[in-house]
Design an enzyme around this catalytic site. Structure first.
Site, PDB file in Angstrom:
ATOM      1  N   ASP A 132       0.895  -1.161   0.000  1.00 12.57           N
ATOM      2  CA  ASP A 132       0.000   0.000   0.000  1.00 12.57           C
ATOM      3  C   ASP A 132       0.926   1.201   0.000  1.00 12.57           C
ATOM      4  O   ASP A 132       1.632   1.444   0.986  1.00 12.57           O
ATOM      5  CB  ASP A 132      -0.875   0.000   1.257  1.00 12.57           C
ATOM      6  N   HIS A 133       0.941   1.951  -1.080  1.00 10.11           N
ATOM      7  CA  HIS A 133       2.000   2.955  -1.200  1.00 10.11           C
ATOM      8  C   HIS A 133       1.881   4.079  -0.165  1.00 10.11           C
ATOM      9  O   HIS A 133       2.826   4.806   0.075  1.00 10.11           O
ATOM     10  CB  HIS A 133       2.114   3.495  -2.637  1.00 10.11           C
ATOM     11  N   HIS A 175      -5.733   2.751   1.469  1.00  8.66           N
ATOM     12  CA  HIS A 175      -5.023   3.916   2.007  1.00  8.66           C
ATOM     13  C   HIS A 175      -5.675   4.509   3.270  1.00  8.66           C
ATOM     14  O   HIS A 175      -5.012   4.753   4.266  1.00  8.66           O
ATOM     15  CB  HIS A 175      -4.946   5.026   0.954  1.00  8.66           C
TER      16      HIS A 175
HETATM   17  C1  BG6 Z   1      -3.956   5.408  -5.954  1.00  9.03           C
HETATM   18  C2  BG6 Z   1      -5.328   5.603  -6.538  1.00  9.03           C
HETATM   19  O1  BG6 Z   1      -3.881   4.219  -5.229  1.00  9.03           O
HETATM   20  O2  BG6 Z   1      -3.659   6.502  -5.096  1.00  9.03           O
HETATM   21  C3  BG6 Z   1      -5.411   6.920  -7.281  1.00  9.03           C
HETATM   22  O3  BG6 Z   1      -5.630   4.529  -7.426  1.00  9.03           O
HETATM   23  C4  BG6 Z   1      -4.991   8.061  -6.395  1.00  9.03           C
HETATM   24  O4  BG6 Z   1      -6.730   7.144  -7.775  1.00  9.03           O
HETATM   25  C5  BG6 Z   1      -3.639   7.756  -5.738  1.00  9.03           C
HETATM   26  O5  BG6 Z   1      -4.885   9.227  -7.199  1.00  9.03           O
HETATM   27  C6  BG6 Z   1      -3.294   8.800  -4.700  1.00  9.03           C
HETATM   28  O6  BG6 Z   1      -1.969   8.609  -4.282  1.00  9.03           O
HETATM   29  P1  BG6 Z   1      -1.092   9.837  -3.765  1.00  9.03           P
HETATM   30  O7  BG6 Z   1       0.172   9.204  -3.331  1.00  9.03           O
HETATM   31  O8  BG6 Z   1      -0.947  10.777  -4.919  1.00  9.03           O
HETATM   32  O9  BG6 Z   1      -1.884  10.442  -2.647  1.00  9.03           O
END
Ligand code: BG6
Length: 525
Positions: free
Chosen positions: A210-211, A273
């Protein structure tokens, strides 16, 4: 101690930056989906950064696997262009050269066993050339429908077998698989994917990514809560009135209409997230920072979230879709006018909800969550809203209404932590104004430029699962959102589009809090 380490100590950063972090590896890194966006924009630049920061041992290689027929020389040339385009900061030429020299390519259909035979040949050769010690990290950066197939094929080709003790040199070293998001599209499909993966892999070989957990500020939540002693005593229902988590984006669907329209904001952001953020904020202190201790406490919080009944979905969850509007001073089209989105799409681009964490610490403290596309600005934050102090003391003063103390953890951008409290306005009468103490990461530590994937790759190569999701955590996440998916599927929305691009979401989302005498934290535009 070298000069750089000495300089860090002098700057007082010794307890914050670990100057002794050891390089990880050796390892062969196999990326399925070699030509994909994630590989270009994040994974390769992250590996460059790790090498540059001496956090990755030089005995590694990167084997890209993709469906496009290419040879290694052509793929290398493309990777070089991508590095120039997506690197997060200037990299010395020798680092770029070192990475390129370790890049190889294997083409093939993910369903075709012959592709895995070619992959094995390349792996064995690369293992010899770069001394990767038989350690293999397989990164599944493909469309989700291939996750199970690839793992099955890797198993059939015996590429993920670990068996130091078997005496078979072909099985020496560790074998790990990183699985990207989305992990399933609902509870059943996530359970099925877990079953499919476990037919081939042990749980400790599976790294569900989960990034958001790669973000410094997200990792800092644990340090902030448990590395200081002044916040934890008030981190509970006695002092906290409500918790708000906002993940707002100003972008629309950015050419991803095809995917997004089948997913929607709820699936795209909440079970992963946002619930990760919630579990870090709400978890009990773990007994240690060992992976299992941390993951178990996070899992317990998820299990404590009260299930949404269908009635509760109707009263405690709100969905929205943006119509045309103005973002950053520019006119932007509505969601239904975006590329590859049906004209009558019922997909939500906004969700807001109230969840309860039914445990001793959080009983009766509402957790309000919201996320949406095309909001006025990009901001992810957690705001902890404290209870109001008793008014008695101020009854004979002009202070009629005391504001709440609020602690805001800014995840991005402008990462930091702010505490808002009341102070006396100078003058003869007792008047109160809101003031803030504000810590900004960049003021203290300079701006760190990274892709957000460095720590996650580093940890996986090291074998540390703390920042990755266990099977049960993924399934509990889906259990929480599943009732919303079902009710919303059964009752198509009738009022879409119900918020204009460039606004903070539909009115119903404000009503959700207003009926309990609260409101969303106003985030300055
Ligand atoms: C991704 C979603 O997992 O996370 C995207 O699929 C979203 O829709 C993105 O824009 C948001 O990531 P960050 O790191 O830009 O907040």
């Amino acid at each position: 101690m070298d000069d750089q380490q000495q300089a860090m100590f002098d700057a007082g950063l010794d307890s914050l930056v670990n100057p002794f972090a050891a390089p990880v590896g050796p390892a062969a890194i196999v990326i399925f989906g070699a030509a994909g966006d994630l590989t270009k924009r994040k994974l390769i630049p992250a590996l460059c950064n790790l090498l540059h920061d001496r956090l990755l041992a030089p005995n590694f290689c990167i084997i890209g696997v993709g469906r496009t027929a290419l040879d290694t020389a052509t793929y290398r040339a493309r990777v070089e262009e991508d590095i120039q385009r997506y690197k997060t900061h200037d990299l010395p030429r020798d680092i770029i050269e070192a990475v390129l020299a370790r890049v190889r390519y294997v083409s093939g259909d993910f369903n075709d066993p012959a592709a895995y035979v070619r992959l094995e040949e390349e792996l064995l050769d690369a293992e010899k050339s770069y001394g990767t010690g038989g350690n293999r990290l397989f990164y599944l950066s493909t469309a989700p429908e291939y996750f199970a197939t690839i793992v099955k094929q890797l198993g059939a080709a015996r590429l993920v077998r670990e068996g130091e003790r078997s005496g078979d040199p072909a099985t020496h070293g560790w074998r790990r698989v990183i699985v990207e998001k989305p992990f399933g599209i609902d509870l059943d499909s996530a359970k099925q994917l877990n079953r499919d993966l476990r037919e081939t892999l042990r749980e400790d070989q599976i790294f569900r990514i989960d990034h958001y957990l790669g973000k410094e500020t997200v990792q800092n939540i644990l340090v902030f809560r448990f590395g200081n002693c002044m916040f934890e005593p008030i981190w509970n229902r006695r002092y906290i009135d409500n918790v708000q988590i906002t993940v707002a984006e100003s972008i629309g669907v950015e050419g991803r209409g095809g995917y997004y329209d089948t997913a929607g904001a709820l699936r795209d952001m909440v079970p992963n997230h946002i619930l990760q953020l919630l579990s870090l904020v709400a978890m009990e202190p773990p007994t240690s920072f060992e992976a299992e201790a941390v993951r178990e406490e996070k899992a317990k919080v998820l299990r404590a979230i009260a299930p949404m009944t269908p009635e509760r979905v109707l009263t405690h969850a709100v969905r929205g879709q943006y119509g045309e509007g103005m973002v950053d001073g520019k006119k932007v089209p509505g969601y239904r006018q975006e590329d590859r989105v049906p004209l009558k799409s019922g997909t939500e681009t906004y969700v807001g909800m109230q969840l309860s964490v039914d445990n001793w610490r959080w009983a009766d403290v509402p957790f309000y969550l919201r996320t949406g596309k095309r909001m006025p600005r990009r901001v992810s934050e957690i705001s902890i809203q404290f209870k109001r102090p008793p008014l008695l003391l101020f009854r004979n003063t002009p202070v009629e209404h005391l504001s709440r103390n609020v602690l805001v953890i800014r995840v991005q951008p402008d990462e930091g932590i702010a505490l808002r409290f009341g102070a006396k306005v100078p003058g003869p009468s007792v008047r109160m104004g809101n003031v803030a103490m504000d810590f900004r990461y960049k003021d203290h530590f300079g701006s760190t430029v990274s892709t957000g994937y460095e720590t996650l790759l580093y940890d996986c190569i090291k074998g540390d699962t703390t920042l990755f999701q266990r099977a049960d955590m993924i399934e509990t996440g889906w259990e929480i959102v599943n009732p919303m998916l079902e009710v919303w599927r059964a009752l198509p929305p009738r009022t879409f589009a119900n918020y204009a691009a460039g606004t903070w979401g539909p009115r119903e989302a404000d009503d959700l809090l207003a009926r309990e005498g609260r409101r969303w934290r106003r985030i300055e535009e």
